[in-house]
Design a protein around this motif. Sequence first.
Motif, PDB file in Angstrom:
ATOM      1  N   ASP A  47       1.205 -15.728  25.818  1.00 44.56           N
ATOM      2  CA  ASP A  47       0.521 -14.327  25.188  1.00 44.56           C
ATOM      3  C   ASP A  47       1.569 -13.820  23.790  1.00 44.56           C
ATOM      4  O   ASP A  47       3.009 -14.383  23.870  1.00 44.56           O
ATOM      5  CB  ASP A  47       1.049 -13.314  26.100  1.00 44.56           C
ATOM      6  N   ILE A  48       0.805 -13.154  23.063  1.00 45.02           N
ATOM      7  CA  ILE A  48       1.415 -12.960  21.809  1.00 45.02           C
ATOM      8  C   ILE A  48       1.152 -11.380  21.504  1.00 45.02           C
ATOM      9  O   ILE A  48       0.271 -10.829  22.000  1.00 45.02           O
ATOM     10  CB  ILE A  48       1.067 -13.798  20.481  1.00 45.02           C
ATOM     11  N   VAL A  49       1.812 -10.871  20.549  1.00 48.51           N
ATOM     12  CA  VAL A  49       1.798  -9.347  20.177  1.00 48.51           C
ATOM     13  C   VAL A  49       1.839  -9.800  18.493  1.00 48.51           C
ATOM     14  O   VAL A  49       2.626 -10.348  18.064  1.00 48.51           O
ATOM     15  CB  VAL A  49       3.066  -8.668  20.507  1.00 48.51           C
ATOM     16  N   ILE A  50       0.859  -9.201  18.095  1.00 49.39           N
ATOM     17  CA  ILE A  50       0.736  -9.465  16.497  1.00 49.39           C
ATOM     18  C   ILE A  50       0.729  -7.997  15.701  1.00 49.39           C
ATOM     19  O   ILE A  50       0.200  -6.979  16.089  1.00 49.39           O
ATOM     20  CB  ILE A  50      -0.824  -9.881  16.263  1.00 49.39           C
ATOM     21  N   PHE A  51       1.440  -8.034  15.002  1.00 53.02           N
ATOM     22  CA  PHE A  51       1.619  -6.934  13.818  1.00 53.02           C
ATOM     23  C   PHE A  51       0.790  -7.131  12.750  1.00 53.02           C
ATOM     24  O   PHE A  51       0.742  -8.107  12.091  1.00 53.02           O
ATOM     25  CB  PHE A  51       2.975  -6.879  13.307  1.00 53.02           C
ATOM     26  N   VAL A  66      -5.397  -2.916  20.881  1.00 54.93           N
ATOM     27  CA  VAL A  66      -4.910  -2.723  19.810  1.00 54.93           C
ATOM     28  C   VAL A  66      -4.309  -1.295  19.621  1.00 54.93           C
ATOM     29  O   VAL A  66      -5.159  -0.498  19.894  1.00 54.93           O
ATOM     30  CB  VAL A  66      -5.595  -3.236  18.552  1.00 54.93           C
ATOM     31  N   ASN A  67      -3.069  -1.326  19.630  1.00 57.92           N
ATOM     32  CA  ASN A  67      -2.452   0.044  19.142  1.00 57.92           C
ATOM     33  C   ASN A  67      -2.546   0.343  17.969  1.00 57.92           C
ATOM     34  O   ASN A  67      -2.220  -0.604  16.936  1.00 57.92           O
ATOM     35  CB  ASN A  67      -1.101   0.286  19.714  1.00 57.92           C
ATOM     36  N   ILE A  68      -2.594   1.668  17.372  1.00 57.12           N
ATOM     37  CA  ILE A  68      -2.611   1.998  16.033  1.00 57.12           C
ATOM     38  C   ILE A  68      -1.685   3.134  15.999  1.00 57.12           C
ATOM     39  O   ILE A  68      -1.769   4.249  16.499  1.00 57.12           O
ATOM     40  CB  ILE A  68      -4.118   2.455  15.521  1.00 57.12           C
ATOM     41  N   VAL A  69      -0.774   2.755  15.135  1.00 61.00           N
ATOM     42  CA  VAL A  69       0.366   3.641  14.930  1.00 61.00           C
ATOM     43  C   VAL A  69       0.318   4.244  13.406  1.00 61.00           C
ATOM     44  O   VAL A  69       0.359   3.404  12.276  1.00 61.00           O
ATOM     45  CB  VAL A  69       1.805   2.759  14.944  1.00 61.00           C
ATOM     46  N   PRO A  70      -0.022   5.596  13.413  1.00 60.35           N
ATOM     47  CA  PRO A  70      -0.545   6.064  11.888  1.00 60.35           C
ATOM     48  C   PRO A  70       0.972   6.363  11.161  1.00 60.35           C
ATOM     49  O   PRO A  70       1.934   6.496  11.775  1.00 60.35           O
ATOM     50  CB  PRO A  70      -1.129   7.091  12.217  1.00 60.35           C
ATOM     51  N   ASP A  71       0.955   6.299   9.840  1.00 62.47           N
ATOM     52  CA  ASP A  71       1.630   6.957   8.995  1.00 62.47           C
ATOM     53  C   ASP A  71       3.076   6.195   8.953  1.00 62.47           C
ATOM     54  O   ASP A  71       4.054   6.908   9.387  1.00 62.47           O
ATOM     55  CB  ASP A  71       1.921   8.604   9.246  1.00 62.47           C
ATOM     56  N   ILE A  72       3.313   4.931   8.749  1.00 61.73           N
ATOM     57  CA  ILE A  72       4.558   4.351   8.736  1.00 61.73           C
ATOM     58  C   ILE A  72       4.809   4.125   6.991  1.00 61.73           C
ATOM     59  O   ILE A  72       3.987   4.203   6.108  1.00 61.73           O
ATOM     60  CB  ILE A  72       4.263   3.037   9.340  1.00 61.73           C
ATOM     61  N   LEU A  82      -0.811  -1.721  13.124  1.00 62.56           N
ATOM     62  CA  LEU A  82      -1.578  -2.108  14.242  1.00 62.56           C
ATOM     63  C   LEU A  82      -0.644  -3.340  15.285  1.00 62.56           C
ATOM     64  O   LEU A  82      -0.143  -4.105  14.526  1.00 62.56           O
ATOM     65  CB  LEU A  82      -2.979  -2.973  13.876  1.00 62.56           C
ATOM     66  N   ILE A  83      -0.716  -2.832  16.480  1.00 64.42           N
ATOM     67  CA  ILE A  83      -0.004  -3.810  17.339  1.00 64.42           C
ATOM     68  C   ILE A  83      -1.145  -4.490  18.387  1.00 64.42           C
ATOM     69  O   ILE A  83      -1.534  -3.599  19.158  1.00 64.42           O
ATOM     70  CB  ILE A  83       1.124  -3.078  18.062  1.00 64.42           C
TER      71      ILE A  83
END
Length: 104
Positions: free
Chosen positions: A3-7, A32-38, A56-57
């Motif tokens: 298993d992997i996590v992709i940025f 997929v998590n969406i982390v806004p405003d980085i 995106l994670i």
Amino acid sequence: MKDIVIFITAGSRAEARKIAKCLVGRRLAACVNIVPDIESVYTGKGKPETAREVLLIAKSKKRLFARIEKAVKGLHSYECPEIIALSIVDGSRDYLKWIEGSTL
């Protein structure tokens, strides 16, 4: 581990949502998590640059990475998008089973 996590970074929320929906819809990613405003600081054209981005994670399987990379590149506005995978070395067994059952 399999298993992997992709940025993945994207230039806008709309682009991030499009990529996330594609990956989940095709069962290439379980979530997929969406982390806004980085804020990203990177080397561009030989000098430091700064940009507002969306992160995106994605959670998936290592064997699906090539398909994920191809899908992201097909939807992405960047010439060279960030698409990097990290191995999940351990995690909740129930969650890891869920990733397995939610992807191809």
